[in-house]
Design a protein around this motif. Structure first.
Motif, PDB file in Angstrom:
ATOM      1  N   ILE A 116       0.882  -1.210   0.048  1.00  0.00           N
ATOM      2  CA  ILE A 116      -0.132  -0.006   0.048  1.00  0.00           C
ATOM      3  C   ILE A 116       1.022   1.522  -0.050  1.00  0.00           C
ATOM      4  O   ILE A 116       0.640   2.230  -0.744  1.00  0.00           O
ATOM      5  N   GLU A 117       1.877   1.199   0.784  1.00  0.00           N
ATOM      6  CA  GLU A 117       2.704   2.410   0.600  1.00  0.00           C
ATOM      7  C   GLU A 117       3.326   2.651  -0.671  1.00  0.00           C
ATOM      8  O   GLU A 117       3.774   3.772  -1.051  1.00  0.00           O
ATOM      9  N   GLU A 118       3.874   1.575  -1.353  1.00  0.00           N
ATOM     10  CA  GLU A 118       4.311   1.691  -2.647  1.00  0.00           C
ATOM     11  C   GLU A 118       3.398   2.284  -3.627  1.00  0.00           C
ATOM     12  O   GLU A 118       3.829   3.242  -4.322  1.00  0.00           O
ATOM     13  N   ALA A 119       2.261   1.757  -3.362  1.00  0.00           N
ATOM     14  CA  ALA A 119       1.017   2.270  -4.295  1.00  0.00           C
ATOM     15  C   ALA A 119       0.905   3.930  -4.169  1.00  0.00           C
ATOM     16  O   ALA A 119       0.678   4.467  -4.919  1.00  0.00           O
ATOM     17  N   HIS A 157       6.200   0.911 -10.387  1.00  0.00           N
ATOM     18  CA  HIS A 157       7.050   1.714 -10.337  1.00  0.00           C
ATOM     19  C   HIS A 157       7.936   1.476 -11.771  1.00  0.00           C
ATOM     20  O   HIS A 157       8.978   2.145 -12.340  1.00  0.00           O
ATOM     21  N   VAL A 158       7.481   0.439 -12.509  1.00  0.00           N
ATOM     22  CA  VAL A 158       7.856   0.151 -13.949  1.00  0.00           C
ATOM     23  C   VAL A 158       6.479  -0.274 -14.760  1.00  0.00           C
ATOM     24  O   VAL A 158       5.926  -1.096 -14.466  1.00  0.00           O
ATOM     25  N   PRO A 159       6.329   0.224 -15.775  1.00  0.00           N
ATOM     26  CA  PRO A 159       5.221   0.277 -16.822  1.00  0.00           C
ATOM     27  C   PRO A 159       5.382  -1.366 -17.145  1.00  0.00           C
ATOM     28  O   PRO A 159       6.325  -1.914 -17.426  1.00  0.00           O
ATOM     29  N   VAL A 160       4.006  -2.008 -17.190  1.00  0.00           N
ATOM     30  CA  VAL A 160       3.997  -3.324 -17.304  1.00  0.00           C
ATOM     31  C   VAL A 160       2.648  -3.526 -18.352  1.00  0.00           C
ATOM     32  O   VAL A 160       1.391  -2.951 -17.800  1.00  0.00           O
ATOM     33  N   ILE A 161       2.878  -4.002 -19.707  1.00  0.00           N
ATOM     34  CA  ILE A 161       1.589  -4.432 -20.475  1.00  0.00           C
ATOM     35  C   ILE A 161       1.260  -5.819 -20.013  1.00  0.00           C
ATOM     36  O   ILE A 161       1.996  -6.709 -19.952  1.00  0.00           O
ATOM     37  N   ASN A 162      -0.066  -5.776 -19.668  1.00  0.00           N
ATOM     38  CA  ASN A 162      -0.536  -7.031 -19.345  1.00  0.00           C
ATOM     39  C   ASN A 162      -1.318  -7.819 -20.236  1.00  0.00           C
ATOM     40  O   ASN A 162      -2.294  -7.273 -20.797  1.00  0.00           O
ATOM     41  N   ALA A 167      13.495  -5.891 -13.503  1.00  0.00           N
ATOM     42  CA  ALA A 167      13.294  -4.908 -14.535  1.00  0.00           C
ATOM     43  C   ALA A 167      13.372  -3.665 -13.821  1.00  0.00           C
ATOM     44  O   ALA A 167      14.054  -2.701 -14.451  1.00  0.00           O
ATOM     45  N   LEU A 168      12.938  -3.386 -12.641  1.00  0.00           N
ATOM     46  CA  LEU A 168      13.087  -2.272 -11.983  1.00  0.00           C
ATOM     47  C   LEU A 168      14.336  -1.696 -11.274  1.00  0.00           C
ATOM     48  O   LEU A 168      14.879  -0.788 -11.581  1.00  0.00           O
ATOM     49  N   PHE A 205      17.066  -2.947 -12.714  1.00  0.00           N
ATOM     50  CA  PHE A 205      18.167  -2.715 -13.557  1.00  0.00           C
ATOM     51  C   PHE A 205      17.815  -1.874 -14.783  1.00  0.00           C
ATOM     52  O   PHE A 205      18.135  -1.975 -15.982  1.00  0.00           O
ATOM     53  N   ASN A 206      16.602  -0.996 -14.574  1.00  0.00           N
ATOM     54  CA  ASN A 206      16.477   0.218 -15.336  1.00  0.00           C
ATOM     55  C   ASN A 206      15.781  -0.116 -16.769  1.00  0.00           C
ATOM     56  O   ASN A 206      16.032   0.607 -17.822  1.00  0.00           O
ATOM     57  N   ALA A 207      15.070  -1.216 -16.717  1.00  0.00           N
ATOM     58  CA  ALA A 207      14.239  -1.528 -18.148  1.00  0.00           C
ATOM     59  C   ALA A 207      13.113  -0.553 -17.969  1.00  0.00           C
ATOM     60  O   ALA A 207      12.696   0.093 -16.869  1.00  0.00           O
ATOM     61  N   ASP A 208      12.752  -0.038 -18.960  1.00  0.00           N
ATOM     62  CA  ASP A 208      11.716   0.866 -19.217  1.00  0.00           C
ATOM     63  C   ASP A 208      10.371   0.243 -19.262  1.00  0.00           C
ATOM     64  O   ASP A 208       9.364   1.070 -18.957  1.00  0.00           O
ATOM     65  N   ALA A 209      10.198  -0.957 -19.513  1.00  0.00           N
ATOM     66  CA  ALA A 209       8.893  -1.444 -19.631  1.00  0.00           C
ATOM     67  C   ALA A 209       8.992  -3.066 -19.498  1.00  0.00           C
ATOM     68  O   ALA A 209       9.902  -3.560 -20.148  1.00  0.00           O
TER      69      ALA A 209
END
Length: 251
Positions: A37-40, A156-161, A124-125, A127-131
């Motif tokens: 919840i804090e991260e959100a 904190h990192v975009p994810v396409i589902n 991914a977050l 190691f700085n992946a963009d998505a």
């Protein structure tokens, strides 16, 4: 407001969010515990509602949210963890447009274990992946076990589902992004021989079958991680972390 009955309509609707069909229909999902919840709250994701077990102390800042209190039996009806912390949140799903996803992409082909997908998103977050694009056939991003395994990384990192990976491969070719598929074929390069240049699309695959052969054929290169012969093949979450670390070392 205090909800005391498990038969309350809102309680029934919260329970339905444990099922993908209903999550997709409502565009919502549940998260549980203080850390998630804090991260959100630190992200740009929208919290639709906070659900707090009666008697639990919570930060004053939570009063600015849509806040509902529930009894212990009701909380037990909604929660899915064994070590409950007494706080839940209903969060709105996010849809990301491809124009904002950058040029460091991770494509995930039918990875079905929630823990693996959670590890992949965390890496991914880290190691700085963009998505991250979770291909069709992969476990749902909003599965409660995936959400917990990301440890908040999904905020904190975009994810396409549920993306169509073939369309994303076309996107990469159009934007001159080199595609690297992980594979154990004779043509695959040792990972250390690949020189990172700051842009990439990495395809990682199913726990048992690896990356689909059709996707491999569309890649610019195939790569593998050399390991000691006595070792078993690496878990896909671990392997993805190693590959992402290597590609993050671009000078």
């Amino acid at each position: 407001m205090l909800i005391e009955s498990k038969q309350n309509k809102r309680v029934k609707n919260w329970r339905k969010l444990h099922k993908k069909k209903y999550r997709d229909q409502e565009g919502l999902f549940l998260i549980e515990g203080w850390h998630l919840i804090e991260e959100a709250m630190k992200s740009d994701w929208m919290i639709d509602e906070l659900i707090v077990l009666e008697g639990i102390e919570y930060p004053e800042s939570w009063d600015s949210y849509n806040l509902t209190f529930v009894t212990k039996p009701v909380f037990n009806e909604i929660a899915q963890t064994e070590s409950q912390q007494g706080v839940l949140a209903v969060v709105k799903q996010q849809i990301h447009g491809e124009q904002k996803l950058g040029q460091k992409l991770l494509l995930v082909d039918t990875v079905q274990d929630p823990g693996n997908v959670g590890t992949i998103i965390r890496s991914a977050l880290a190691f700085n992946a963009d998505a991250v694009i979770l291909g069709q056939g992969s476990v749902d991003l909003y599965n409660d076990k995936v959400v917990r395994a990301t440890q908040g990384g999904l905020f904190h990192v975009p994810v396409i589902n549920g993306g169509d990976l073939s369309q994303w491969i076309t996107h990469c070719h159009t934007h001159n992004i080199n595609i690297y598929a992980t594979a154990l074929d004779d043509q695959a390069m040792p990972l250390q021989d690949v020189e990172p240049n700051g842009t990439y699309a990495i395809i990682v695959g199913n726990e048992g079958e690896g990356v689909d052969s059709g996707l491999i054929n569309e890649a610019n290169e195939t790569v593998y991680i050399p390991i000691a012969h006595e070792s078993e093949s690496l878990n896909v979450g671990v392997a993805t972390s190693i590959v992402l670390y290597h590609f993050s070392q671009a000078t």
